[in-house]
Design an enzyme around this catalytic site. Structure first.
Site, short mmCIF file in Angstrom:
data_model
loop_
_atom_site.label_atom_id
_atom_site.label_comp_id
_atom_site.label_asym_id
_atom_site.label_seq_id
_atom_site.Cartn_x
_atom_site.Cartn_y
_atom_site.Cartn_z
CB THR A 168 20.06 50.94 23.96
OG1 THR A 168 18.84 50.55 23.31
CG2 THR A 168 20.00 50.57 25.43
CG MET A 221 19.48 46.14 23.31
SD MET A 221 21.13 46.76 23.74
CE MET A 221 21.76 47.25 22.13
CG HIS A 222 16.24 51.08 19.61
ND1 HIS A 222 16.46 51.65 18.38
CD2 HIS A 222 17.31 51.45 20.38
CE1 HIS A 222 17.58 52.34 18.39
NE2 HIS A 222 18.11 52.23 19.60
CB THR A 223 11.40 46.46 21.63
OG1 THR A 223 12.23 45.47 22.24
CG2 THR A 223 11.48 46.34 20.11
CG PHE A 234 13.63 54.58 21.07
CD1 PHE A 234 13.21 55.90 21.12
CD2 PHE A 234 14.73 54.28 20.31
CE1 PHE A 234 13.87 56.89 20.41
CE2 PHE A 234 15.40 55.26 19.59
CZ PHE A 234 14.97 56.56 19.65
#
Length: 249
Positions: A137, A229-231, A234
């Protein structure tokens, strides 16, 4: 020469030009480019006579976002995009910043330009927010600044699809910026900068502070949401595969 890949010049009285020219990395966010940008903006903020900044690139490149190595560092959890806050340098600069985006603006590079006070695009160049191309994201405050500058409908399309758009297409889509032939972008930026330089410095600083207050107030919360969101997105194996296989394509 300000650094090996970033030049800072006082081109005219009160008007500074920052030129990004990391040819080896096509103006990706290498450590040297980030350090040069941070130093250049710090020097401008310390100068009591500045009234306008022009941020530009070289040839057909404005800025190209993260390197493959930096994206892999994010994927592996060794870094976060907030570790070196380059995306909001223009926003936090005391005086107005004009992004003369004469060349391609890719991913975080496009976002870097959008955080300026005044944006100029070129007809020939490609612009995108290509985060989702790699399966993660968006970051860099893009989920705030892209809708704010381009409008929600176009921003959602760009962020979700990770598609690329020529400046000419964005012009047809109604972006609220001048979109000019590449060889006219910098000249137009200087015309705008000279208009700014006619005004009192304290008035420019005061008005910029007022106009950007809500954006600066909202940005930290949005950046934290992007990190959250990255957690979730990604650390997927597919993301690493995409970074390795698709980078630069």
């Amino acid at each position: 020469m300000f650094s090996s890949v970033v030049r800072l010049d006082e081109a005219e009285a009160g008007i500074f030009q920052i030129t990004m020219e990391d040819r080896a990395n096509r103006n990706m966010f290498s450590g040297e480019l980030i350090a040069g940008l941070r130093s250049a903006f710090a020097e401008i903020d310390a100068n009591p006579d500045g009234k306008a900044v022009i941020l530009t690139g070289y040839d057909s490149y404005f800025a190209s976002g993260g390197t493959r190595e930096s994206l892999l560092s994010l994927h592996e959890g060794r870094a976060r995009f907030t570790d070196l806050d380059v995306y909001s340098l223009a926003l936090n600069c005391k005086i107005p910043v004009i992004s003369a985006m004469q060349g391609h603006g890719i991913g975080g590079g496009f976002v870097l330009g959008l955080f300026s006070d005044i944006v100029i695009l070129s007809l020939e160049s490609v612009y995108n927010t290509n985060f989702m191309k790699y399966g993660f994201t968006p970051g860099f405050g893009s989920t705030l600044i892209v809708p704010r500058k381009l409008g929600m409908s176009l921003a959602q399309e760009m962020l979700l699809s990770a598609g690329s758009y020529r400046g000419a297409e964005l012009q047809k889509r109604g972006v609220p910026f001048p979109v000019l032939p590449r060889n006219e972008v910098l000249e137009h930026a200087y015309g705008v900068a000279r208009q700014l330089a006619e005004k009192p410095r304290i008035s420019l600083i005061t008005l910029k502070d007022h106009l950007t207050a809500s954006l600066r107030r909202e940005l930290p919360e949005v950046v934290q949401q992007e990190l959250d969101m990255h957690t979730k997105t990604f650390f997927q194996d597919e993301v690493r595969d995409r970074i390795m296989n698709l980078f630069g394509n």
